[in-house]
Write an enzyme that holds these catalytic residues in place. Structure first.
Site, PDB file in Angstrom:
ATOM      1  N   ASP A  99       0.874  -1.166   0.000  1.00 18.18           N
ATOM      2  CA  ASP A  99       0.000   0.000   0.000  1.00 18.18           C
ATOM      3  C   ASP A  99       0.911   1.216   0.000  1.00 18.18           C
ATOM      4  O   ASP A  99       2.107   1.087  -0.219  1.00 18.18           O
ATOM      5  CB  ASP A  99      -0.948  -0.047   1.215  1.00 18.18           C
ATOM      6  CG  ASP A  99      -2.262   0.665   0.919  1.00 18.18           C
ATOM      7  OD1 ASP A  99      -2.212   1.864   0.595  1.00 18.18           O
ATOM      8  OD2 ASP A  99      -3.316   0.034   1.001  1.00 18.18           O
TER       9      ASP A  99
ATOM     10  N   ALA B  95      -7.935  -3.825   0.583  1.00 15.83           N
ATOM     11  CA  ALA B  95      -7.012  -4.843   1.081  1.00 15.83           C
ATOM     12  C   ALA B  95      -5.806  -5.024   0.161  1.00 15.83           C
ATOM     13  O   ALA B  95      -4.770  -5.498   0.570  1.00 15.83           O
ATOM     14  CB  ALA B  95      -7.743  -6.174   1.216  1.00 15.83           C
ATOM     15  N   LYS B  96      -5.957  -4.653  -1.097  1.00 23.38           N
ATOM     16  CA  LYS B  96      -4.889  -4.782  -2.100  1.00 23.38           C
ATOM     17  C   LYS B  96      -4.263  -6.171  -2.045  1.00 23.38           C
ATOM     18  O   LYS B  96      -3.052  -6.332  -2.095  1.00 23.38           O
ATOM     19  CB  LYS B  96      -3.850  -3.673  -1.931  1.00 23.38           C
ATOM     20  CG  LYS B  96      -4.488  -2.279  -2.061  1.00 23.38           C
ATOM     21  CD  LYS B  96      -3.496  -1.149  -2.035  1.00 23.38           C
ATOM     22  CE  LYS B  96      -4.158   0.201  -2.213  1.00 23.38           C
ATOM     23  NZ  LYS B  96      -4.882   0.701  -1.027  1.00 23.38           N
ATOM     24  N   ARG B  97      -5.116  -7.186  -1.978  1.00 24.59           N
ATOM     25  CA  ARG B  97      -4.659  -8.558  -1.907  1.00 24.59           C
ATOM     26  C   ARG B  97      -4.375  -9.107  -3.299  1.00 24.59           C
ATOM     27  O   ARG B  97      -4.652  -8.461  -4.317  1.00 24.59           O
ATOM     28  CB  ARG B  97      -5.723  -9.437  -1.232  1.00 24.59           C
ATOM     29  CG  ARG B  97      -6.027  -9.078   0.222  1.00 24.59           C
ATOM     30  CD  ARG B  97      -4.835  -9.346   1.122  1.00 24.59           C
ATOM     31  NE  ARG B  97      -5.188  -9.313   2.547  1.00 24.59           N
ATOM     32  CZ  ARG B  97      -5.075  -8.263   3.334  1.00 24.59           C
ATOM     33  NH1 ARG B  97      -4.633  -7.122   2.886  1.00 24.59           N
ATOM     34  NH2 ARG B  97      -5.402  -8.355   4.632  1.00 24.59           N
TER      35      ARG B  97
END
Lengths: 275, 275
Positions: A99, B95-97
């Protein structure tokens, strides 16, 4: 953990095996489901049985997150157990996080401080200010995805960005990041021949190599193209060790499988360092 | 949630505001720290005060993960509260998973099932088989990082991959993924002029736009280049709303700030849909 401690452990155990703790309630032996915390019970048994054959454990965070709060609790207990009883073992949070700025710092704190992992896997898409916050933590390591072992790696990673493959651009660009000496890289073993070119860009960095065995990579090839004077390799195996037996002998059989890989690794280490 | 319900809510509230729940114990009013669950207490107050001005809430998962188990508990409580009391609101797990195959499915289950989010942000680096598992969930949406608003976006995203910028290649390639009708995209507002070219590739998809306000983007520009016949935009604001006051009036002032943005959005919507 300092890199020299990891290297010393590799030399002592004659192993660069990382055991992936991808613990799945649908795959662990049924008798464990009666335990108060089946995931931790499974992990503890696997760790106790295999620790002499490996130098690292790598929980894939998705497996824990999928179970909500109880999953996170099992992960925390696993890390407390590892750090208390086996502090010489290198721990990897396979989280593939990333992030911006302060938000990356929060992920770093979650894994490096709250859970005391030695390292975390990170995705490079957002660039410099998504990676550097992780690199500020002393004696912690950031393992950047470079070339992954899945089919989707061909969507972007192997395509040419300004004349060279995106994954090579990631390797080169990341070397300019502040704290880059704390970087390691994920490189899939299914493309072992790429390792030669990768080593031209990052001759010394540790590589975390998934995909040996079940996914088809060859340990010999990985060593041939990826080994450095400090070994510089961590080769992961998950399912082949964890789920080799679904019976009450699961830990014992896991140890047998881990030892088989350790012996192959010992053979490779002798080939490179004794000949 | 179905897209048409989101669109109906936008039309009803005359707002496409997303409030980012980046809840930070160091920034919330001191009197809340005495509460049994200060993060949830803060979120609940913010939600109760701002829900009539926004159509979406977006907790950045890093803020919760950083606090370990108590943080995850606060997140679960926030989601239970939102889904019970404000089911018309679209929820985004920032979440940027991203992982491979079955592992991605686990992340999808964690957020879509265990916590009942409507959508999740995902990083594209690992390609097709890291994204498609999320696209299998009906009435859930996957928000792919395309062009982010941070400095590091220039490391790779804006560089040319096979003749066009990587973020454009991500947009085009993702359209070929199975279930791509469930895709939305993150596009930073600091590059609003890029929106015109982006809309040529994805004329209808919803865009999640961070970086309006504090980070310098202009709402007018975002609308000028990004608006579709279904609006097609969610514009996020976090700190400017959450931390506008550190006193006991924090929720009241948050509502004032959210309403200010809603009024601007209403003005833009009138410009495009009534003229």
């Amino acid at each position: 953990m300092k890199i020299e401690h990891l290297v010393a452990e590799i030399r002592k155990k004659k192993s660069f095996l990382c055991v992936g703790l991808d613990t799945d309630l649908e795959k662990i032996p049924e008798h464990l489901l009666k335990e108060e915390d089946p995931i931790f019970a499974f992990n503890k048994a696997i760790i106790d049985a295999t620790h002499q054959y490996c130098v690292a454990y790598k929980p894939n965070i998705a497996f824990y997150e999928a179970y909500g709060l109880p999953g996170w609790k099992s992960l925390e207990r696993t890390m407390e157990y590892l750090n208390a009883d086996y502090p010489e073992i290198f721990t990897i949070a396979d989280a593939k996080r990333g992030d911006i700025g302060n938000t990356s710092t929060r992920y770093a704190k979650a894994f490096f401080e709250t859970m005391d992992f030695d390292s975390i896997t990170i995705t490079p898409y957002m660039g410099k200010d998504s990676v550097e916050p992780f690199l500020e933590f002393e004696d912690r390591h950031t393992i950047l995805l470079a070339l992954t072992s899945n089919e989707g790696a061909f969507d972007f990673q192997t395509k040419k960005l300004e004349g060279e493959e995106l994954y090579k651009k990631v390797l080169k660009t990341s070397k300019t990041y502040k704290g880059s000496e704390r970087l390691m890289y994920v490189v899939g073993a299914t493309k072992a021949t790429y390792l030669q070119e990768i080593r031209e860009i990052i001759p010394e960095s540790f590589l975390l190599v998934p995909g040996v065995g079940a996914q088809g990579g060859s340990l010999q090839d990985v060593c041939k193209y990826g080994m450095t004077k400090n070994v510089g390799l961590l080769v992961n195996s998950s399912r082949g060790i964890l789920y080799a037996s679904a019976g009450s002998d699961f830990a014992q059989i896991a140890a047998v499988k881990a030892e088989e890989i350790q012996k192959e690794m010992e053979h490779e280490l002798e080939r490179y360092f004794l000949s």
